[in-house]
Design an enzyme around this catalytic site. Sequence first.
Site, PDB file in Angstrom:
ATOM      1  N   ALA A  65     -77.697  18.161   6.383  1.00 18.12           N
ATOM      2  CA  ALA A  65     -78.498  17.617   4.847  1.00 18.12           C
ATOM      3  C   ALA A  65     -79.430  17.880   4.776  1.00 18.12           C
ATOM      4  O   ALA A  65     -80.475  18.769   5.715  1.00 18.12           O
ATOM      5  CB  ALA A  65     -78.254  16.141   5.047  1.00 18.12           C
ATOM      6  N   GLY A 109     -74.839  17.796   8.536  1.00 16.27           N
ATOM      7  CA  GLY A 109     -74.382  17.075   7.989  1.00 16.27           C
ATOM      8  C   GLY A 109     -73.538  18.911   7.093  1.00 16.27           C
ATOM      9  O   GLY A 109     -72.050  18.300   6.664  1.00 16.27           O
ATOM     10  N   GLU A 112     -70.453  17.775  10.036  1.00 14.94           N
ATOM     11  CA  GLU A 112     -69.928  17.127   9.305  1.00 14.94           C
ATOM     12  C   GLU A 112     -68.630  17.610   8.492  1.00 14.94           C
ATOM     13  O   GLU A 112     -67.832  17.575   8.156  1.00 14.94           O
ATOM     14  CB  GLU A 112     -70.853  15.944   9.144  1.00 14.94           C
ATOM     15  CG  GLU A 112     -71.213  15.157  10.711  1.00 14.94           C
ATOM     16  CD  GLU A 112     -72.189  14.116  10.618  1.00 14.94           C
ATOM     17  OE1 GLU A 112     -73.336  14.199   9.533  1.00 14.94           O
ATOM     18  OE2 GLU A 112     -72.343  13.334  10.832  1.00 14.94           O
ATOM     19  N   GLU A 132     -79.181  15.860  14.564  1.00  9.30           N
ATOM     20  CA  GLU A 132     -80.770  14.688  13.678  1.00  9.30           C
ATOM     21  C   GLU A 132     -81.207  14.011  15.325  1.00  9.30           C
ATOM     22  O   GLU A 132     -82.332  13.591  14.321  1.00  9.30           O
ATOM     23  CB  GLU A 132     -79.222  13.553  13.355  1.00  9.30           C
ATOM     24  CG  GLU A 132     -78.385  14.205  12.185  1.00  9.30           C
ATOM     25  CD  GLU A 132     -77.082  14.913  12.488  1.00  9.30           C
ATOM     26  OE1 GLU A 132     -76.971  15.849  13.589  1.00  9.30           O
ATOM     27  OE2 GLU A 132     -76.294  15.345  11.520  1.00  9.30           O
TER      28      GLU A 132
HETATM   29  N1  CO8 Z   1     -83.246  20.958   5.159  1.00  4.96           N
HETATM   30  C1  CO8 Z   1     -83.677  21.618   4.780  1.00  4.96           C
HETATM   31  N2  CO8 Z   1     -84.241  22.553   4.626  1.00  4.96           N
HETATM   32  C2  CO8 Z   1     -83.596  23.328   5.085  1.00  4.96           C
HETATM   33  C3  CO8 Z   1     -82.514  22.420   6.681  1.00  4.96           C
HETATM   34  C4  CO8 Z   1     -82.162  21.363   6.471  1.00  4.96           C
HETATM   35  N3  CO8 Z   1     -81.425  20.497   7.079  1.00  4.96           N
HETATM   36  N4  CO8 Z   1     -82.735  23.343   7.467  1.00  4.96           N
HETATM   37  C5  CO8 Z   1     -83.411  24.833   6.973  1.00  4.96           C
HETATM   38  N5  CO8 Z   1     -84.383  24.731   5.446  1.00  4.96           N
HETATM   39  C6  CO8 Z   1     -85.223  25.782   5.340  1.00  4.96           C
HETATM   40  C7  CO8 Z   1     -86.411  25.241   5.532  1.00  4.96           C
HETATM   41  O1  CO8 Z   1     -87.071  24.501   5.743  1.00  4.96           O
HETATM   42  C8  CO8 Z   1     -87.046  26.499   5.569  1.00  4.96           C
HETATM   43  O2  CO8 Z   1     -87.383  26.731   4.259  1.00  4.96           O
HETATM   44  P1  CO8 Z   1     -88.658  27.275   3.914  1.00  4.96           P
HETATM   45  O3  CO8 Z   1     -88.528  28.724   4.405  1.00  4.96           O
HETATM   46  O4  CO8 Z   1     -89.383  26.714   2.618  1.00  4.96           O
HETATM   47  O5  CO8 Z   1     -89.887  27.301   5.073  1.00  4.96           O
HETATM   48  C9  CO8 Z   1     -85.602  27.930   5.423  1.00  4.96           C
HETATM   49  O6  CO8 Z   1     -84.734  26.820   5.343  1.00  4.96           O
HETATM   50  C10 CO8 Z   1     -85.134  28.815   6.529  1.00  4.96           C
HETATM   51  O7  CO8 Z   1     -85.157  28.071   7.762  1.00  4.96           O
HETATM   52  P2  CO8 Z   1     -85.621  28.731   8.542  1.00  4.96           P
HETATM   53  O8  CO8 Z   1     -87.222  28.965   8.516  1.00  4.96           O
HETATM   54  O9  CO8 Z   1     -86.230  27.251   9.563  1.00  4.96           O
HETATM   55  O10 CO8 Z   1     -84.761  29.294   9.775  1.00  4.96           O
HETATM   56  P3  CO8 Z   1     -85.086  29.730  11.765  1.00  4.96           P
HETATM   57  O11 CO8 Z   1     -83.712  30.745  10.618  1.00  4.96           O
HETATM   58  O12 CO8 Z   1     -86.007  30.231  12.038  1.00  4.96           O
HETATM   59  O13 CO8 Z   1     -83.808  27.875  11.960  1.00  4.96           O
HETATM   60  C11 CO8 Z   1     -82.545  26.716  11.949  1.00  4.96           C
HETATM   61  C12 CO8 Z   1     -83.040  28.339  11.358  1.00  4.96           C
HETATM   62  C13 CO8 Z   1     -82.210  26.373  13.628  1.00  4.96           C
HETATM   63  C14 CO8 Z   1     -80.938  25.960  10.973  1.00  4.96           C
HETATM   64  C15 CO8 Z   1     -83.322  25.337  11.219  1.00  4.96           C
HETATM   65  O14 CO8 Z   1     -83.527  26.039  10.118  1.00  4.96           O
HETATM   66  C16 CO8 Z   1     -82.994  24.175  11.405  1.00  4.96           C
HETATM   67  O15 CO8 Z   1     -83.698  23.449  12.584  1.00  4.96           O
HETATM   68  N6  CO8 Z   1     -83.212  23.058  10.258  1.00  4.96           N
HETATM   69  C17 CO8 Z   1     -82.794  21.926  10.586  1.00  4.96           C
HETATM   70  C18 CO8 Z   1     -81.182  22.052  11.719  1.00  4.96           C
HETATM   71  C19 CO8 Z   1     -81.212  20.258  11.311  1.00  4.96           C
HETATM   72  O16 CO8 Z   1     -81.780  19.940  12.386  1.00  4.96           O
HETATM   73  N7  CO8 Z   1     -79.862  19.700  10.452  1.00  4.96           N
HETATM   74  C20 CO8 Z   1     -79.773  18.814  11.028  1.00  4.96           C
HETATM   75  C21 CO8 Z   1     -80.719  17.651   9.303  1.00  4.96           C
HETATM   76  S1  CO8 Z   1     -80.348  15.974   8.998  1.00  4.96           S
HETATM   77  C22 CO8 Z   1     -78.500  15.676   8.706  1.00  4.96           C
HETATM   78  O17 CO8 Z   1     -77.415  16.988   8.500  1.00  4.96           O
HETATM   79  C23 CO8 Z   1     -78.139  14.183   8.764  1.00  4.96           C
HETATM   80  C24 CO8 Z   1     -76.746  14.475   8.236  1.00  4.96           C
HETATM   81  C25 CO8 Z   1     -75.878  13.362   8.038  1.00  4.96           C
HETATM   82  C26 CO8 Z   1     -75.135  12.638   6.640  1.00  4.96           C
HETATM   83  C27 CO8 Z   1     -75.453  14.076   5.306  1.00  4.96           C
HETATM   84  C28 CO8 Z   1     -76.327  12.835   4.983  1.00  4.96           C
HETATM   85  C29 CO8 Z   1     -76.332  13.325   3.491  1.00  4.96           C
END
Ligand code: CO8
Length: 258
Positions: A65, A109, A112, A132
């Site tokens: 998400a 998400g 999911e 999460e």
């Molecule tokens: N949300 C928003 N932006 C994101 C997300 C995210 N989940 N994941 C990546 N991005 C963005 C980054 O902020 C970055 O943007 P910017 O360049 O503007 O800073 C861009 O995408 C590229 O990401 P990274 O630079 O971090 O890329 P890396 O290759 O270094 O890392 C990862 C990749 C490991 C995937 C890393 O981006 C990461 O850890 N992302 C978050 C993963 C996460 O925690 N996901 C869970 C989110 S919570 C959730 O899903 C709850 C679900 C509940 C049900 C649905 C509810 C609506």
Amino acid sequence: MPYENILVETRGRVGLITLNRPKALNALCVALIDELGKALDAFEADDEIGAIVLTGSEKAFAAGADIKEMAGKSYMDAYLQDFITKGWQRVSTVRKPIIAAVNGYALGGGCEVAMMCDFILAGDTAKFGQPEITIGTIPGAGGTQRLTRFVGKSKAMEMCLTGRQMDAAEAERCGLVSRIVPAADLVDEAVKTADRIAGMSRPVVMMAKEAVDAAFDTTLTHGLMFERRLFHSTFATEDQKEGMSAFAEKRQPNFKNR
Ligand code: CO8
């Protein structure tokens, strides 16, 4: 219909939806989920479409998400908007078969949504996780429930409590994905698989899907009874007559209701 966060195309009788927010690794913002729902509605209503493939990019199916969109929400926002439930459930209510083709990250998400599909084909770069907990929350769209049913308590608990990711090989070993293909071939293989399904009798495909899904929700006794009733009802279709006649006559079946 023009979309900003997804790409939609048809390949023969297969509807292909590609999540397309590359700058955010396909993070599932509200606008994307809304567009996904509309695309699914359109494919569901289209008689020319027999199966659907949902995919992302080589780097990410979806990294979860949209954390930036969620960050400031209050409890009241989340509760009153029925945040998570609304819109997200559409993937799991599609009656036509839907295959998730996962390359790269399927996190939170993203994992999911993949699990809401009927089955997951993984590219060899796929990574699955429920991170999460690392951002101070828990899965909200089935991560604690569907993942546990797929992989069992121990692995699901470890993933939800630590945020550890599993790679494609581990995901295949524990039954989260049906099989692994080289990342570059993933979408073509998923479309080929969907096309094979689209060539079967559509009502019978839908019955098979309903019967397998029932196994997640009911007792064995009721599940077996439900399966038998559906099995019996296939005998009311022209396609069962055609399928069995074709077998006896050593020819390919020509199903009418595709
Ligand atoms: N949300 C928003 N932006 C994101 C997300 C995210 N989940 N994941 C990546 N991005 C963005 C980054 O902020 C970055 O943007 P910017 O360049 O503007 O800073 C861009 O995408 C590229 O990401 P990274 O630079 O971090 O890329 P890396 O290759 O270094 O890392 C990862 C990749 C490991 C995937 C890393 O981006 C990461 O850890 N992302 C978050 C993963 C996460 O925690 N996901 C869970 C989110 S919570 C959730 O899903 C709850 C679900 C509940 C049900 C649905 C509810 C609506």
